[in-house]
Design a protein around this motif. Structure first.
Motif, PDB file in Angstrom:
ATOM      1  N   SER A  68       1.309  -1.564  -0.306  1.00 34.95           N
ATOM      2  CA  SER A  68       0.289  -0.114  -0.144  1.00 34.95           C
ATOM      3  C   SER A  68       0.982   1.109  -0.212  1.00 34.95           C
ATOM      4  N   ALA A  69       0.163   2.593  -0.213  1.00 34.19           N
ATOM      5  CA  ALA A  69       1.129   4.017  -0.406  1.00 34.19           C
ATOM      6  C   ALA A  69      -0.011   4.581   0.359  1.00 34.19           C
ATOM      7  N   ARG A  70       0.776   5.197   0.920  1.00 31.94           N
ATOM      8  CA  ARG A  70       0.728   6.256   1.802  1.00 31.94           C
ATOM      9  C   ARG A  70       0.151   7.935   1.809  1.00 31.94           C
ATOM     10  N   LEU A  71      -0.175   8.203   2.797  1.00 30.30           N
ATOM     11  CA  LEU A  71      -0.640  10.044   1.732  1.00 30.30           C
ATOM     12  C   LEU A  71       1.173  10.262   2.509  1.00 30.30           C
ATOM     13  N   ASN A  72       1.309  11.329   1.204  1.00 30.69           N
ATOM     14  CA  ASN A  72       2.537  12.349   1.205  1.00 30.69           C
ATOM     15  C   ASN A  72       3.632  11.245   0.344  1.00 30.69           C
ATOM     16  N   ASP A  73       3.306   9.606  -0.054  1.00 32.97           N
ATOM     17  CA  ASP A  73       4.603   8.995  -0.215  1.00 32.97           C
ATOM     18  C   ASP A  73       4.705   9.432  -1.627  1.00 32.97           C
ATOM     19  N   TRP A  74       6.151   9.896  -2.331  1.00 33.68           N
ATOM     20  CA  TRP A  74       6.550  10.096  -3.324  1.00 33.68           C
ATOM     21  C   TRP A  74       6.663   8.583  -4.392  1.00 33.68           C
ATOM     22  N   LEU A  75       5.235   8.435  -5.508  1.00 34.35           N
ATOM     23  CA  LEU A  75       5.652   7.092  -5.997  1.00 34.35           C
ATOM     24  C   LEU A  75       6.274   7.221  -7.317  1.00 34.35           C
ATOM     25  N   THR A  76       6.803   5.683  -7.725  1.00 35.87           N
ATOM     26  CA  THR A  76       7.293   5.948  -9.384  1.00 35.87           C
ATOM     27  C   THR A  76       7.012   5.812  -9.966  1.00 35.87           C
ATOM     28  N   ILE A  77       5.706   5.760 -11.191  1.00 37.34           N
ATOM     29  CA  ILE A  77       5.300   4.729 -12.499  1.00 37.34           C
ATOM     30  C   ILE A  77       5.526   4.062 -12.837  1.00 37.34           C
ATOM     31  N   TRP A  78       6.424   2.959 -13.601  1.00 37.58           N
ATOM     32  CA  TRP A  78       7.206   2.249 -14.247  1.00 37.58           C
ATOM     33  C   TRP A  78       5.686   2.258 -15.361  1.00 37.58           C
ATOM     34  N   CYS A  79       6.740   2.416 -16.520  1.00 37.27           N
ATOM     35  CA  CYS A  79       5.858   1.732 -17.891  1.00 37.27           C
ATOM     36  C   CYS A  79       6.429   0.713 -18.921  1.00 37.27           C
ATOM     37  N   LYS A  80       5.986  -0.180 -19.446  1.00 36.55           N
ATOM     38  CA  LYS A  80       6.965  -0.533 -20.944  1.00 36.55           C
ATOM     39  C   LYS A  80       5.396  -1.156 -21.491  1.00 36.55           C
ATOM     40  N   MET A  81       6.116  -1.112 -22.960  1.00 34.88           N
ATOM     41  CA  MET A  81       5.277  -1.287 -23.845  1.00 34.88           C
ATOM     42  C   MET A  81       5.905  -3.161 -23.941  1.00 34.88           C
ATOM     43  N   SER A  82       5.202  -3.710 -24.003  1.00 31.76           N
ATOM     44  CA  SER A  82       5.701  -5.620 -24.269  1.00 31.76           C
ATOM     45  C   SER A  82       4.999  -6.053 -25.209  1.00 31.76           C
ATOM     46  N   LYS A  83       3.930  -5.665 -26.019  1.00 28.35           N
ATOM     47  CA  LYS A  83       3.777  -5.818 -27.268  1.00 28.35           C
ATOM     48  C   LYS A  83       2.829  -5.141 -27.957  1.00 28.35           C
ATOM     49  N   ILE A  84       2.794  -5.145 -28.896  1.00 22.05           N
ATOM     50  CA  ILE A  84       2.152  -4.459 -30.015  1.00 22.05           C
ATOM     51  C   ILE A  84       1.041  -5.380 -31.531  1.00 22.05           C
ATOM     52  N   GLY A  85      -0.210  -5.468 -30.880  1.00 21.18           N
ATOM     53  CA  GLY A  85      -0.266  -6.069 -32.004  1.00 21.18           C
ATOM     54  C   GLY A  85      -1.084  -5.829 -33.962  1.00 21.18           C
ATOM     55  N   ASN A  86      -1.899  -5.918 -33.964  1.00 23.35           N
ATOM     56  CA  ASN A  86      -2.744  -5.586 -34.896  1.00 23.35           C
ATOM     57  C   ASN A  86      -3.316  -3.270 -35.003  1.00 23.35           C
ATOM     58  N   SER A  87      -4.176  -3.880 -33.857  1.00 22.45           N
ATOM     59  CA  SER A  87      -4.784  -2.808 -33.313  1.00 22.45           C
ATOM     60  C   SER A  87      -4.768  -2.792 -31.271  1.00 22.45           C
ATOM     61  N   SER A  88      -4.325  -3.593 -31.354  1.00 24.73           N
ATOM     62  CA  SER A  88      -3.929  -3.461 -29.647  1.00 24.73           C
ATOM     63  C   SER A  88      -2.021  -3.458 -28.951  1.00 24.73           C
ATOM     64  N   MET A  89      -2.247  -2.545 -28.250  1.00 23.16           N
ATOM     65  CA  MET A  89      -0.974  -2.907 -27.363  1.00 23.16           C
ATOM     66  C   MET A  89      -1.011  -2.956 -25.845  1.00 23.16           C
ATOM     67  N   THR A  90       0.007  -4.292 -25.732  1.00 24.98           N
ATOM     68  CA  THR A  90       0.178  -4.013 -23.813  1.00 24.98           C
ATOM     69  C   THR A  90       0.909  -3.398 -23.014  1.00 24.98           C
ATOM     70  N   MET A  91       0.581  -2.785 -22.301  1.00 29.64           N
ATOM     71  CA  MET A  91       1.163  -2.031 -21.391  1.00 29.64           C
ATOM     72  C   MET A  91       1.642  -2.795 -20.229  1.00 29.64           C
ATOM     73  N   ASN A  92       2.733  -2.750 -19.779  1.00 28.41           N
ATOM     74  CA  ASN A  92       3.338  -3.828 -18.296  1.00 28.41           C
ATOM     75  C   ASN A  92       3.120  -2.288 -17.774  1.00 28.41           C
ATOM     76  N   CYS A  93       2.742  -2.340 -16.784  1.00 33.76           N
ATOM     77  CA  CYS A  93       3.756  -1.368 -15.139  1.00 33.76           C
ATOM     78  C   CYS A  93       3.540  -1.706 -14.307  1.00 33.76           C
ATOM     79  N   MET A  94       4.522  -0.790 -12.762  1.00 31.96           N
ATOM     80  CA  MET A  94       5.217  -1.613 -11.735  1.00 31.96           C
ATOM     81  C   MET A  94       4.983  -0.137 -10.991  1.00 31.96           C
ATOM     82  N   ILE A  95       4.535   0.245 -10.220  1.00 31.12           N
ATOM     83  CA  ILE A  95       4.857   1.660  -9.218  1.00 31.12           C
ATOM     84  C   ILE A  95       4.741   0.972  -7.684  1.00 31.12           C
ATOM     85  N   THR A  96       6.339   1.809  -7.751  1.00 32.86           N
ATOM     86  CA  THR A  96       7.105   1.714  -6.324  1.00 32.86           C
ATOM     87  C   THR A  96       7.286   2.890  -5.594  1.00 32.86           C
ATOM     88  N   LYS A  97       7.190   2.566  -4.745  1.00 35.25           N
ATOM     89  CA  LYS A  97       7.998   4.049  -3.700  1.00 35.25           C
ATOM     90  C   LYS A  97       9.072   4.379  -3.696  1.00 35.25           C
TER      91      LYS A  97
END
Length: 143
Positions: A68-97
């Protein structure tokens, strides 16, 4: 960079985002991801949604809560595109403190390239596909 994620976005947990247990209410994590994914396209890929013919919509989201994250925590949201289909795109995300590598949340988000006029999916434009592939392979510079 954590676990091969090239893109990240920071934000601070605000009072309005915590619940009665004094932790971030679960639905706010999707907002955090949405903000970071928008920045991925704007800052990471340098896409201009107003000038370029590209839009996308959310098709599916899978979230795995680890901590869990709490009040005033600084979070980092990490993003990477793991797959690109014909019309779809799959994004993986991770949130860390900030300063930590263990995730508080893991997500797999599937987006669909969208045509606002026809209100239907359409193939991912080649210029978007090329930018994603270049960015994720390290050929397109970060920020």
């Amino acid at each position: 960079m954590v676990n091969d994620y090239r893109f990240s976005h920071r934000l601070k947990v605000r009072y309005s985002e915590i619940d009665g247990q004094k932790i971030v209410f679960n639905a706010h994590y999707l907002t955090y991801i949405d903000v970071a994914v928008t920045e991925y396209f704007l800052e990471g890929l340098k896409l201009d949604f107003e000038a370029e013919d590209f839009d996308f919509v959310l098709a599916k989201s899978t979230l795995e809560y680890k901590n869990s994250a709490r009040l005033n925590d600084w979070l980092t949201i990490w993003c990477k595109m793991s797959k690109i289909g014909n019309s779809s795109m799959t994004m993986n995300c991770m949130i860390t403190k900030e300063g930590e590598e263990d995730p508080i949340l893991l997500a797999e988000i599937i987006y669909v390239s969208y045509d606002a006029e026809t209100k239907m999916s359409r193939p991912v434009p080649e210029f978007v596909r090329a930018r994603i592939e270049a960015y994720e392979s390290g050929q397109l510079s970060t920020r």
